[in-house]
Write an enzyme that holds these catalytic residues in place. Structure first.
Site, mmCIF file in Angstrom:
data_model
loop_
_atom_site.group_PDB
_atom_site.id
_atom_site.type_symbol
_atom_site.label_atom_id
_atom_site.label_comp_id
_atom_site.label_asym_id
_atom_site.label_seq_id
_atom_site.Cartn_x
_atom_site.Cartn_y
_atom_site.Cartn_z
ATOM 1 N N LYS A 96 0.850 -1.192 0.000
ATOM 2 C CA LYS A 96 0.000 0.000 0.000
ATOM 3 C C LYS A 96 0.887 1.244 0.000
ATOM 4 C CE LYS A 96 -1.830 2.599 3.136
ATOM 5 N NZ LYS A 96 -1.879 3.893 2.387
ATOM 6 N N GLU B 146 9.146 15.608 17.137
ATOM 7 C CA GLU B 146 9.583 15.608 15.747
ATOM 8 C C GLU B 146 8.753 16.591 14.925
ATOM 9 O OE1 GLU B 146 10.732 12.292 12.376
ATOM 10 O OE2 GLU B 146 8.958 11.923 13.610
ATOM 11 N N GLU C 169 10.303 1.207 10.642
ATOM 12 C CA GLU C 169 11.130 2.398 10.818
ATOM 13 C C GLU C 169 10.177 3.521 11.170
ATOM 14 O OE1 GLU C 169 12.983 5.545 8.073
ATOM 15 O OE2 GLU C 169 14.432 3.896 8.066
ATOM 16 N N CYS D 248 13.040 10.715 7.927
ATOM 17 C CA CYS D 248 13.125 10.224 9.303
ATOM 18 C C CYS D 248 14.504 10.433 9.915
ATOM 19 C CB CYS D 248 12.754 8.747 9.350
ATOM 20 S SG CYS D 248 11.038 8.399 8.890
#
Length: 528
Positions: A192, A397, A265, A299
């Site tokens: 996906k 973040e 991750e 990331c």
């Protein structure tokens, strides 16, 4: 020349034709009255570039049925043939590099260099695993406690159908690179792509099918994470997810309940440390790349910088100068250094983080504002100092072109602050190499670059890459990047008498003999 707002106008012929073809063949799942219900836009301009259908649970069911049928045949295809297919794909990716980069830029808004990074990464992954798969998957002799009486071998078997849920920030790299070792190991894949970047996945898998991969072995399912992603997690034999820590925890609960393997991750709040013995010019240049590549939407991007007090002013001055000199704007050229954010949501998030810090007393040393004159989602590379403890961006973040710089008394304090986070994905140390090698292992992060932000560690494909703490679990890259998609099997032949000795031997005598044999084996180093 001042960058101007871009209007797409006529796209390059190859790209326009691919969009038409992919749109025509991307009707997955239920459709609205117009035939589609996921509208895809170009972030650089906000213009619509195509449409795809939005899948449902029945779509996912069909995808798994088709993938399982295809996998039953694929598992018997020799490694030599799998290697040939993927090496042809490797060449096709490099041959079609401009088209792939066009599509990545069109869907994500990033600059040209960032898009080409993804092309190289896919080729690198493909070549590495195509050459390694037969060695990794072939049966291997293993040691035993009693070499004469047993002959063990380790076999590796594919798990079946691997689920892949990938994000929007690296639609090419993360759309296929995790699937490559899974397929080479003998699995099928149900994937996906993110709802905002489906065409890059459709294009790159098209190239893989043209290279010879059986068409049904990969099933692409477009739609929402809540519906399609959840349905994949409920059926796959292993799940690979890249995305937020919050979503990763929810998927981890599903996989734990099913006792099915899971790689992830997840988020990060990555530190960059500058030692007083570093080259400040190189450190400032490297920090710009570490913080603002891909418009900060990766990331492993650095979001906080700790500089030893003696070098703080020098570093900050050079860092600010280089950041302000960055060219920002839309376009498919190679000169632009900072592209667009990916969406209105990303722009809103970045703006809220910066305004929160500003209102609480932080100083804006560079950037700090949106650029609607360039496009709907552009935001300047931003540096903050004097960030107060109650500012959100101190610990959370941002996932955008925003970083704060903070002086520290020494490297011990820098390491302490670097580790004072629930995350542990990536870190960077700029220093004399001897200092860097001393500091780097002390940072709790899955990868640490010395005099590099993240690129060198990422391209070290023979080493595992992953996160510590809440930044993820398991690894991509290295041997484990393929073996995670397999099940190990121990097949051992007993030879001669039983491992428990002959029937005529008393159990007490057996225990005495075996104990002496173990001690002798230890002394002579005959046993593992």
């Amino acid at each position: 020349m001042t960058p101007q707002r871009l209007e797409l106008g006529p796209l390059p012929t190859d790209l326009a034709q691919e969009l038409r073809d992919l749109t025509a063949n991307a009707r997955f799942g239920t459709l609205d009255e117009n035939g589609y219900n996921l509208v895809i836009e170009a972030p650089m301009t906000g213009e619509t570039i195509g449409w795809v259908g939005s899948g449902d649970e029945e779509l996912v069911n069909k995808a798994f049925r088709a993938a399982r049928r295809a996998q039953q045949s694929w598992v018997h295809v020799p490694f030599s043939e799998r290697k040939r297919i993927f090496m042809r794909f490797h060449d096709s990716v490099l041959k079609n590099r401009e088209l792939l980069a066009d599509m990545v830029q069109l869907e994500s808004g990033k600059n040209r260099t960032g898009a080409f990074d993804e092309v190289l990464d896919v080729a690198n992954n493909t070549r590495y695993y195509a050459r390694r798969v037969e060695k990794l998957m072939s049966p291997k002799s293993r040691r035993t406690a009693v070499p004469v009486l047993a002959k063990p071998r380790e076999y590796r078997h594919p798990l079946g159908v691997v689920g892949q849920i990938s994000p929007w920030n690296y639609p090419l790299t993360l759309g296929i690179s995790d699937a490559i070792p899974a397929l080479l190991a003998g699995n099928a894949v149900v994937s996906k792509p993110d709802s905002s970047t489906p065409f890059t996945s459709l294009l790159v898998f098209k190239l893989l099918f043209e290279a010879g991969l059986p068409r049904n072995l990969v099933q692409l399912t477009t739609g929402s994470g809540r519906v399609v992603g959840s349905a994949i997690a409920e059926q796959c034999d292993y799940l690979m997810f890249t995305g937020s820590t919050k979503t990763g925890k929810l998927l981890g609960e599903t996989m734990g309940r099913r006792l099915v393997g899971f790689s992830a991750e997840l988020g990060g709040k990555n530190p960059l440390i500058v030692a007083s013995d570093a080259d400040m010019e190189k450190s400032a240049r490297g920090a710009v790349e570490a913080c603002f590549s891909n418009t900060g939407q990766l990331c492993v991007s650095a979001e906080r910088i700790y500089v030893e007090q003696d070098s703080y002013e020098e570093f900050l001055t050079k860092f600010v100068e280089r950041t302000k000199a960055q060219s920002i704007g839309p376009g498919f050229d190679w000169e632009t250094q900072v592209g667009s954010l990916a969406s209105a949501d990303q722009l809103k998030t970045v703006d809220e983080f910066v305004e929160d810090a500003r209102e609480k007393g932080a100083t804006i040393a560079a950037g700090g504002k949106a650029r609607p004159d360039l496009g709907p989602y552009f935001y300047e590379p931003t540096i903050l100092t004097d960030v107060p403890e109650d500012a959100r961006l101190l610990n959370d973040e941002v996932f955008g072109p925003v970083v704060y710089v903070q002086p520290v008394s020494d490297l011990q304090e820098a390491v302490k602050l670097a580790n004072d986070t629930p995350y542990g994905l990536n870190a960077s140390v700029w220093a004399d190499p001897s200092t860097g090698w001393d500091v780097a292992p002390k940072i709790a992060a899955g990868s640490v670059g010395i005099n590099d932000g993240y690129a060198a560690a990422w391209t070290a494909i023979g080493a595992p890459s992953g996160g510590m703490k809440e930044s993820g679990m398991s690894n991509r890259h290295g041997d484990s990047g393929l073996l995670r998609y397999t099940a190990g099997q121990n097949v051992t032949e007993q030879r001669g008498m039983s491992m428990r000795g002959p029937e005529s031997l008393s159990r007490k005598a057996y225990s005495r003999i075996m104990s002496r044999a173990m001690l002798l084996g230890k002394t002579l180093r005959l046993l593992p």
